[in-house]
Design a protein around this motif. Structure first.
Motif, short mmCIF file in Angstrom:
data_model
loop_
_atom_site.label_atom_id
_atom_site.label_comp_id
_atom_site.label_asym_id
_atom_site.label_seq_id
_atom_site.Cartn_x
_atom_site.Cartn_y
_atom_site.Cartn_z
N THR A 255 0.83 -1.21 0.00
CA THR A 255 0.00 0.00 0.00
C THR A 255 0.86 1.25 0.00
OG1 THR A 255 -1.74 -1.18 1.19
CG2 THR A 255 -1.82 1.23 1.22
N ARG B 205 2.43 1.89 -3.35
CA ARG B 205 1.48 2.48 -4.28
C ARG B 205 1.31 3.99 -4.04
NH1 ARG B 205 -2.57 -0.70 -3.11
NH2 ARG B 205 -3.76 0.91 -2.04
N ALA C 8 2.40 6.94 -6.53
CA ALA C 8 1.38 7.81 -7.12
C ALA C 8 1.70 9.29 -6.94
CB ALA C 8 0.02 7.49 -6.51
N GLU D 278 -4.29 4.89 5.88
CA GLU D 278 -4.49 3.96 4.76
C GLU D 278 -4.14 2.53 5.17
OE1 GLU D 278 -6.08 4.12 0.99
OE2 GLU D 278 -5.44 5.88 2.13
N GLU E 98 -0.28 6.06 -16.76
CA GLU E 98 -1.09 6.08 -15.54
C GLU E 98 -2.11 4.93 -15.49
OE1 GLU E 98 -4.56 7.30 -15.42
OE2 GLU E 98 -4.64 6.80 -13.30
N ARG E 99 -2.15 4.28 -14.35
CA ARG E 99 -3.15 3.24 -14.09
C ARG E 99 -3.49 3.30 -12.62
NH1 ARG E 99 -1.61 -1.92 -17.21
NH2 ARG E 99 0.31 -1.39 -16.12
N ASN E 100 -4.73 3.61 -12.32
CA ASN E 100 -5.16 3.76 -10.92
C ASN E 100 -4.35 4.83 -10.19
OD1 ASN E 100 -5.59 0.34 -11.21
ND2 ASN E 100 -7.31 1.67 -10.73
N GLY E 101 -4.06 5.89 -10.89
CA GLY E 101 -3.37 7.00 -10.25
C GLY E 101 -1.86 6.84 -10.16
N VAL E 102 -1.35 5.73 -10.66
CA VAL E 102 0.09 5.46 -10.58
C VAL E 102 0.69 5.52 -11.98
CG1 VAL E 102 1.84 3.77 -9.98
CG2 VAL E 102 -0.19 4.04 -8.53
#
Lengths: 205, 205
Positions: free
Chosen positions: B29, B32, B36, B50, B111-115
């Motif tokens: 987590t 990530r 990001a 988180e 970018e994928r899922n904010g990353v």
DNA sequence: CGGTATATATAGCGGTCACTACACAAACTC
DNA sequence: GAGTTTGTGTAGTGACCGCTATATATACCG
């Protein structure tokens, strides 16, 4: 002295007390600080100390930290650091101008007095401030569009992707310079990219 | 589930109370989040929230924010995100592996899922924390050396500058991806760079 | 069970962040 | 001079930063 367009005081100035510091000089200093360490890492307190002004004067002059960053970006794009504009001055076709732009990047991006890479490309990288990110993104778009429009004169069909190619290469050089790469490392990259660009430019693709 | 090496509890564990959260999951987590938005922009408070843990547990487990970043970098380099290691798995010569590496970057950096981009290259960009910068720099050096050593098998005389060439190109792709570039933008760049690399690889230079 | 070791939660540490309320100083108009 | 406008200095706002002191809860050992 890098600029000569200092705003002259009008014959009959405003009524109140006059500013006690040079605005252009302050923007230059701020530009250097933002360039060296990035937007977030430079605090208003440090800016004030470096410029020799206190917070109220700072906010009276620039409105906010992001406001000063905006002015710094404008100054950057209008000055010597705009390497594409500089490469354009000497004239020539697309291939020559792009080659000159990449060569200038290889010579100007390496660290000098704590400053490396491109302020527009990396000044607000990883910033948590949405305003700084937006200003940075706008400046990047403007730069890319200038490149694209210039390339379009010779290759309108491929202007978009050729501009992207150059922009990505310059982003790599800026990042590498900020990671410590010197001119001897960037120059071979720039030359290889120039050759690759010329091949793409004159291909049938 | 990305990793399967979860440390199994020994037959006779330590005496005290057991941890109430999964350590590997927490590192994932955090990785990530750092990826990001960058190291500085992610606070310990947000990480704790988180991960579902409070500050004391956080510091008992990781020592410091930088300690968690170090673990995140290790996890990153050991997993799917290590595109050079992934490209190596399929075998082949230097040209093929480098081409595969660049192609993987073009496919994984957008970018994928904010990353977006590469955690190693851009995770601590513009960070004000010297420890995070040092960890990031060490990871970059390790990656570059792996590339260089691999290239040296075929071109020992030019391993250094060929490695630099690839690293600068990847830095450009990472930066561009973080600025919003998609696969359709990065792929042509990667392919052109691959061709340029092959020419350099088989040149007499 | 007692004793011990470990992780937990509550609360708060000193410091820095961007930003501002307030009163004073200085330069103009009249 | 009086009055107005504007910049400056002092001091401090609330919010967040990474991090920790303290006490409590939970697990193991014997």
């Amino acid at each position: 002295m890098t600029t000569t367009h200092k705003s002259e005081a009008p014959a009959t100035g405003p009524r109140g007390r006059r500013r006690s510091f040079d605005l252009d000089e302050a923007v230059d200093t701020a530009m250097r600080l933002f360039h060296a360490r990035g937007y977030d890492a430079v605090g208003v307190a440090e800016l004030g100390a470096e410029l020799g002004i206190k917070p109220p004067s700072f906010y009276a002059a620039f409105g906010s930290k992001a406001g000063l960053f905006e002015r710094a970006l404008q100054r950057y794009a209008a000055g010597e650091a705009n390497i594409f504009a500089k490469a354009l001055e000497e004239g020539g076709g697309v291939a020559a101008v792009i080659a000159r732009t990449l060569d200038l990047a290889a010579r100007l991006y390496p660290e000098r007095n704590g400053v490396a890479g491109c302020l527009v490309l990396d000044g607000a990288r990883n910033s948590a401030d949405p305003e700084a990110c937006a200003l940075s993104a706008a400046a990047k778009t403007a730069s890319r569009n200038a490149l694209r429009d210039f390339i379009a004169a010779e290759r309108p069909d491929r202007a978009e992707d050729l501009a992207d190619f150059v922009v990505i290469a310059m982003a790599g050089m800026s990042a590498a310079a900020r990671d410590g790469a010197g001119e001897s490392t960037l120059k071979p990259f720039a030359e290889t990219i120039s050759r690759a660009f010329q091949r793409e430019l004159s291909s049938e693709g």
